[in-house]
Motif scaffolding. Structure first.
Motif, PDB file in Angstrom:
ATOM      1  N   GLN A 100      -0.866  20.074  92.969  1.00 53.28           N
ATOM      2  CA  GLN A 100      -0.085  20.617  92.173  1.00 53.28           C
ATOM      3  C   GLN A 100       1.584  20.083  93.003  1.00 53.28           C
ATOM      4  O   GLN A 100       2.132  19.575  92.154  1.00 53.28           O
ATOM      5  N   ASP A 101       1.498  21.327  93.778  1.00 45.74           N
ATOM      6  CA  ASP A 101       3.161  21.350  94.882  1.00 45.74           C
ATOM      7  C   ASP A 101       2.816  20.983  95.859  1.00 45.74           C
ATOM      8  O   ASP A 101       1.756  21.198  96.381  1.00 45.74           O
ATOM      9  N   ARG A 117      11.660  25.399  99.215  1.00 40.98           N
ATOM     10  CA  ARG A 117      11.713  23.736  98.405  1.00 40.98           C
ATOM     11  C   ARG A 117      10.221  23.441  98.126  1.00 40.98           C
ATOM     12  O   ARG A 117       8.990  23.710  98.639  1.00 40.98           O
ATOM     13  N   MET A 118      10.121  23.126  96.948  1.00 39.21           N
ATOM     14  CA  MET A 118       9.166  22.046  96.606  1.00 39.21           C
ATOM     15  C   MET A 118       9.295  21.175  96.429  1.00 39.21           C
ATOM     16  O   MET A 118      10.872  20.645  95.733  1.00 39.21           O
ATOM     17  N   ASN A 119       8.178  20.144  96.412  1.00 41.05           N
ATOM     18  CA  ASN A 119       8.451  19.379  96.323  1.00 41.05           C
ATOM     19  C   ASN A 119       9.214  18.778  94.838  1.00 41.05           C
ATOM     20  O   ASN A 119       8.863  19.193  93.842  1.00 41.05           O
ATOM     21  N   ARG A 120       9.197  17.270  95.148  1.00 42.46           N
ATOM     22  CA  ARG A 120      10.137  16.871  93.543  1.00 42.46           C
ATOM     23  C   ARG A 120       8.911  16.516  93.002  1.00 42.46           C
ATOM     24  O   ARG A 120       7.775  16.981  93.189  1.00 42.46           O
ATOM     25  N   LYS A 121       9.379  16.388  91.317  1.00 42.28           N
ATOM     26  CA  LYS A 121       8.756  15.587  90.546  1.00 42.28           C
ATOM     27  C   LYS A 121       7.819  14.520  90.564  1.00 42.28           C
ATOM     28  O   LYS A 121       8.242  13.513  90.324  1.00 42.28           O
TER      29      LYS A 121
END
Lengths: 272, 412
Positions: A100-101, A117-121
């Motif tokens: 998911q991420d 940082r995480m991926n954008r939605k």
């Protein structure tokens, strides 16, 4: 007594069983499906067959509190950092590609999470992207890696939206592009999305289920940043990190030095 | 990991806030229903003092849109507006507000409204964004009433005298059109009175926010986002002044008694960007459970117009409404934020990247990295939106926030 660490992710629930010496003696990943509790039970039942588990178990991931046994939960990013720092005790960057991420984590030489940082939605660049494309093409995603290795062509997909990417792939099929070229193009697309997360400055460690099952993505990325490492069990690092953190949310690492080997990315296309 | 069962000590002033806001909406409703009275709609950082000085009751669509967001119904209304040709990527205040109107609903129904208060004129200032003009133009066309405004330069580094003259003239040039529908002709002394009231309320609002410099802080950003209602819709009136005197007194008492807004405050955070109106209380609870107090924000600090000066009402209005954070260059913004980091002893910054509000999302041109290089204060970027809940991923955000607080814990 053995400590169990569980990473209850959106696609897979990963478990590791760790002995008093900090060694992983067993590991298993099961499909999470719609029931985190059932998935975690399946993992713990498997471990319990041959070993006595110490409670509370240690958990992280989206379903970190969806267990029917006593647990202590952790942030999966802090857990991931703890595990990677234990294997590579140096200043480094991590890219973790999960279902998911996609996450980027920068660690100091002491294991402190300096930035993340995480991926954008957006599903692009995650396992969900690969699974959707496999589903739409009627293919088994576990065949992707071997298939991509049969191609030497660098097809680039312009779209990062999953729906648009599938449309683009249909266009490639219509134009007669062979499937290995297309799958390699999909891998390129994911590697490209990883580039958006941050500019690597140190050794880059790839973790997560996607690098585990699709190592060629890492190899494609290594063309841009050759200083790459992949631990022996990339998909299980966060679960392992939970055990390292133990019951202390501040991050005490209460088990002995583990012996997790590392592998370097295979690459048939370049000198790395 | 979060503490469970942690309660948030609500400010006693909340009851008075409800009464003050309720009385305000009643005045607007009665004005809209009384042929002898006039209603002006005004953008949230528009020329409210001028409108109050000329006898209008003043309605603020942004306040209304935030109420829609807080009611968690924006995602129902936005598709209606999109079907009318507006992009879902533009301001979700605009799209949710117009969508609610087209659906025939308003959160003001609980104050007895059947629809929006019919405007006699709409007045904007583009200091915050161009969307306010587009938004107001929709209603101006619907109600066949004038829409006028002030066009403020953007990305302003230094505020020059020429700029003040240009904007000040625009304030003056509103008057003839306003007089065509205003209950009262323009009177400079009444304008001065309103400017003085607004100035004094802004000073009090600043003092309210500055109580959060105390450790532990007596209020959070989430409290302030609610208690800012009067400074948005009633600045230039005695109502705002009276309310903030009372709120300040309660906060001073909290400070004197050592009462914390977040019991066990360990981490002091800064919020950059808009609130997620549909998650305001959820966010308050989450940070509270992590012993983290969001003590200051760009957003709430934006309603401090203490440059207003009754001796020079037009020029000081031009200055106050141009000095606003959102109007300024990144260099100025960096200075403002770094000052806040120091003044409020901030441990970490959260940048809310609001999908449909680029002007209020200050992590898009590298500012977050420049500030970290300058101050070494860690930051987190949170993807979301002010009103459109479809742009927000709850699970991912919770993990990110928990991890961020863990990151701060490792640093301490």
């Amino acid at each position: 007594m053995y400590r169990a660490g569980l990473d209850l992710g959106s696609s897979y629930t990963k478990g590791v069983l760790v002995d008093d010496g900090g060694h992983i003696v067993d590991h298993v990943a099961v499909r999470t499906g719609y029931d985190f509790r059932a998935a975690s039970k399946e993992v713990l039942d498997r471990f319990s067959e041959a070993h006595e588990i110490q409670y509370p178990v240690l958990s992280c991931g989206y379903g970190r509190e969806q267990l029917d046994v006593p647990f202590t939960s952790h942030s999966e990013i802090i857990a991931l950092a703890a595990a990677v720092h234990r294997v590579y005790p140096e200043r480094l960057d991590i890219i973790d590609i999960g279902g998911q991420d996609t996450k980027y984590v920068r660690l100091t030489e002491t294991g402190y999470v300096e930035n993340f940082r995480m991926n954008r939605k957006c599903a692009a660049g995650t396992g969900a992207f690969l699974e959707e494309i496999a589903f739409r093409l009627g293919m088994d995603p576990s065949l992707f890696d071997a298939m991509a290795r049969r191609s030497e062509k660098d097809i680039r997909l312009n779209s990062y939206c999953t729906v648009f990417a599938v449309s683009e792939i249909i266009g490639l099929i219509k134009n007669g592009s062979p499937m290995p070229d297309i799958v390699r193009g999909v891998y390129h697309s994911i590697a490209k999305r990883c580039e958006e997360l941050a500019i690597p400055q140190h050794t880059l460690v790839f973790t997560g289920g996607v690098p585990d099952r699709h190592p060629m993505i890492v190899e494609l990325f290594s063309r841009r940043w050759p200083d790459i490492r992949t631990p022996e069990l990339p998909q299980f690092m966060a679960a392992y990190g939970c055990v390292l953190l133990g019951e202390d949310p501040g991050g005490s690492q209460s088990v002995a030095e583990p012996e997790l080997a590392e592998t370097t990315p295979r690459c048939d296309d370049c000198s790395v | 990991m979060p503490r469970s069962g942690s309660d948030i000590a609500a400010l006693a002033s909340v009851d008075q806030l409800k009464a003050v806001m309720g009385a305000y909406f009643t005045r607007v409703k009665e004005a809209a229903e009384d042929p002898a009275q006039r209603v002006a709609w005004c953008s949230s950082v528009g020329p409210a003092e001028l409108l109050y000085a000329m006898g209008f009751e003043v309605f603020f669509p942004e306040n209304h849109a935030a109420m829609i967001g807080a009611s968690k119904k924006a995602a129902d209304y936005i598709p209606v507006t999109v079907a009318h040709g507006y992009s879902p990527d533009i301001c979700s205040y605009l799209t949710s507000d117009i969508g609610a109107f087209l659906t025939g609903e308003t959160p003001l129904q609980r104050y007895g409204f059947t629809s929006l208060p019919r405007p006699d004129i709409l007045v904007y200032n583009t200091n915050q964004c161009r969307e306010v003009k587009d938004w107001f133009s929709f209603y101006a066309a619907h109600y066949s009433v004038p829409v006028i405004g002030i066009h403020t330069p953007l990305n302003v580094e230094d505020i020059s005298e020429d700029m003040i003259t240009y904007i000040s003239r625009q304030f003056r040039s509103l008057i003839p059109t306003l007089e065509e529908c205003a209950p009262e002709r323009f009177d400079i002394d009444r304008f001065r009175e309103r400017i003085a009231l607004s100035h004094d309320a802004c000073v009090l609002w600043r003092e309210v926010l500055e109580t959060a410099r105390h450790r532990p802080s007596p209020l959070t950003f989430f409290d302030a986002s609610i208690h800012m209602g009067p400074i948005v819709v009633m600045r230039g009136t005695t109502h705002a002044l009276e309310y903030y005197r009372m709120l300040k007194q309660e906060l001073d008492t909290r400070v004197a008694d050592g009462v914390a807004a977040v019991a066990g405050e360990r981490y002091r955070l800064y919020w950059e960007g808009m609130p997620l109106w549909f998650k305001l209380s959820g966010m308050a609870k989450l940070f509270n459970s992590l012993d983290a107090c969001v003590v200051a924000s760009t957003y709430c600090n934006s309603w401090i117009f203490d440059d207003l000066d009754p001796a020079n009402p037009f020029d000081s209005s031009a200055l106050a409404y141009t000095r606003l954070f959102i109007v300024r260059s990144d260099d100025v913004k960096q200075q403002v934020i770094t000052d806040h980091l120091r003044e409020y002893a901030i441990d970490g910054i959260i940048y809310h990247d609001a999908k449909t509000c680029p002007r209020n999302s200050n992590n898009r041109y590298g500012l977050q990295m420049r500030i970290q290089r300058q101050t070494a204060v860690p930051y987190l970027e949170l993807n979301g939106d002010l009103n459109d809940s479809r742009c927000y991923s709850e699970e991912q955000s919770i993990i990110a926030i928990e991890t961020f607080v863990n990151q701060l814990a490792m640093r301490k």
